[in-house]
Scaffold this active site. Sequence first.
Site, PDB file in Angstrom:
ATOM      1  N   ASP A 188       0.854  -1.185   0.000  1.00 54.24           N
ATOM      2  CA  ASP A 188       0.000   0.000   0.000  1.00 54.24           C
ATOM      3  C   ASP A 188       0.889   1.234   0.000  1.00 54.24           C
ATOM      4  O   ASP A 188       1.967   1.243   0.615  1.00 54.24           O
ATOM      5  CB  ASP A 188      -0.920   0.012   1.232  1.00 54.24           C
ATOM      6  CG  ASP A 188      -2.157   0.860   1.005  1.00 54.24           C
ATOM      7  OD1 ASP A 188      -3.237   0.289   0.800  1.00 54.24           O
ATOM      8  OD2 ASP A 188      -2.029   2.105   1.007  1.00 54.24           O
TER       9      ASP A 188
ATOM     10  N   PHE B 204     -16.496 -11.654  -3.565  1.00 56.01           N
ATOM     11  CA  PHE B 204     -17.898 -11.694  -3.156  1.00 56.01           C
ATOM     12  C   PHE B 204     -17.969 -11.730  -1.634  1.00 56.01           C
ATOM     13  O   PHE B 204     -18.581 -12.617  -1.045  1.00 56.01           O
ATOM     14  CB  PHE B 204     -18.603 -12.910  -3.762  1.00 56.01           C
ATOM     15  CG  PHE B 204     -18.615 -12.922  -5.267  1.00 56.01           C
ATOM     16  CD1 PHE B 204     -19.547 -12.179  -5.976  1.00 56.01           C
ATOM     17  CD2 PHE B 204     -17.691 -13.674  -5.975  1.00 56.01           C
ATOM     18  CE1 PHE B 204     -19.566 -12.185  -7.366  1.00 56.01           C
ATOM     19  CE2 PHE B 204     -17.698 -13.691  -7.368  1.00 56.01           C
ATOM     20  CZ  PHE B 204     -18.632 -12.947  -8.064  1.00 56.01           C
TER      21      PHE B 204
ATOM     22  N   GLU C 193     -19.254  -7.541   4.103  1.00 51.97           N
ATOM     23  CA  GLU C 193     -18.657  -6.918   5.279  1.00 51.97           C
ATOM     24  C   GLU C 193     -19.336  -7.463   6.528  1.00 51.97           C
ATOM     25  O   GLU C 193     -20.554  -7.597   6.592  1.00 51.97           O
ATOM     26  CB  GLU C 193     -18.801  -5.399   5.208  1.00 51.97           C
ATOM     27  CG  GLU C 193     -17.965  -4.788   4.103  1.00 51.97           C
ATOM     28  CD  GLU C 193     -17.926  -3.277   4.181  1.00 51.97           C
ATOM     29  OE1 GLU C 193     -17.824  -2.728   5.297  1.00 51.97           O
ATOM     30  OE2 GLU C 193     -17.990  -2.631   3.111  1.00 51.97           O
TER      31      GLU C 193
ATOM     32  N   CYS D 159     -20.260  -1.238  -1.953  1.00 48.14           N
ATOM     33  CA  CYS D 159     -20.452  -1.986  -3.203  1.00 48.14           C
ATOM     34  C   CYS D 159     -21.720  -1.618  -3.956  1.00 48.14           C
ATOM     35  O   CYS D 159     -21.656  -1.128  -5.079  1.00 48.14           O
ATOM     36  CB  CYS D 159     -20.441  -3.493  -2.919  1.00 48.14           C
ATOM     37  SG  CYS D 159     -18.859  -4.119  -2.345  1.00 48.14           S
TER      38      CYS D 159
END
Length: 447
Positions: free
Chosen positions: A30, A152, A155, A263
Amino acid sequence: MRIVMIGSGYVGLVSGACFADFGHQVTCIDKDEGKIARLKGGQIPIYEPGLDELVARNVDAGRLAFSTELNGAVEAADVVFIAVGTPSRRGDGHADLSYVHAAAAEMAPCLKGFTVVVTKSTVPVGTGDEVERIIAETNPDAQFAVASNPEFLREGAAIEDFKRPDRIVIGIEDERARPVMEEVYRPLYLNQAPILFTGRRTSELIKYAANAFLAVKITFINEMADLCEAVGGDVQQVARGIGLDNRIGSKFLHAGPGYGGSCFPKDTLALVKTAEDAGTPVRIVEATVAVNDSRKRAMGRKIIAACGGSVRGKKIAVLGLTFKPNTDDMRDAPSLAIIQALEDNGAQVAAFDPEGMGAARPLLPSVEFATSPYAAADGAAALVIVTEWNAFRALDLAELRRRMDGDVLVDLRNIYRPDTVEAAGFTYTGVGRGLPVASEALAIAAE
């Protein structure tokens, strides 16, 4: 296998930790130096049940590492996943692919030997083609194949979803990528998880189609809830009645204040824009986006109506801020529009959320953040349940009523029985729980 995960956000961190738990050697990359420093220090930047323990276990075992540098990790990698953000682009609603393209360009010079580059981010149809072009132009000598492998993950249940998936979708155009990806997912294949190999563009479309279908299902039951309120039906019984049909199923048939999160809002909008560009508009999804956007603020009006038509000068207690339970994600949370509507009408809002208040504070600067549901209720004219955290399912209703000045309870998730709430001295308002309508009134309405 040696795996690099570019992007250490929600998808990248969960996926990287789970791959490491399978026994692969994983490096999460990152650009945010602060985030990498926190991860190296054992601090998890997001709330996801079980993730802190999973990360710690695999770091201690030497299978999971974090870095800001691409070079060494990518050179040694068998597979490089791109798991960066694809937010909605300002102005037109298309997915912003700048981070995906930048990752492809930056990794390209580092590729050594045959490497499979995988788009894990949610991307529009044709993105894999562009990633392939960028890498080939940046490093003409690179030996690589580009694959699509959409995530898929729900959360709040992401680790379980990764390790026990409904399906694994992998899109390839180069057969050299197939055995590599089979090896990456071999632990799940041995557990008989369904692995679907498709063309790359098909794989990219599957992700958008899945999210759009679920969003349509949520919006459908929300509109049925409105109809139930008008004609005296019970949306929970309607949902059960249609959900028992195996062709429909019971999941995502829970009426509420509309969908949010990272999403559904951006993916439905991106699919609409992609379809428009292709000359094949998706009218059902277009309607879903419009209905969901208007529903959130409509829930604010519902609360105002329950308070007798005005909330000016009144304190309203809001329980639950995140878009769903078991996450700290505030992206497109219904609470934002609901609270804005209440404040626009003169209310003072006090709120409590078990995990989301840190993320909510900069988004809701005029809200009072309470230390508990009961503290939020002190002196309130109304109590509103927006997010169905388990901590809110067995509240001491009598204690809440004692602390409040008013008697209104608005349950936007239908987690309480009306008779239970009313027995504690409240006036109850749910979603899609219409009052019985006399047959004469229905006959007049029909005429």
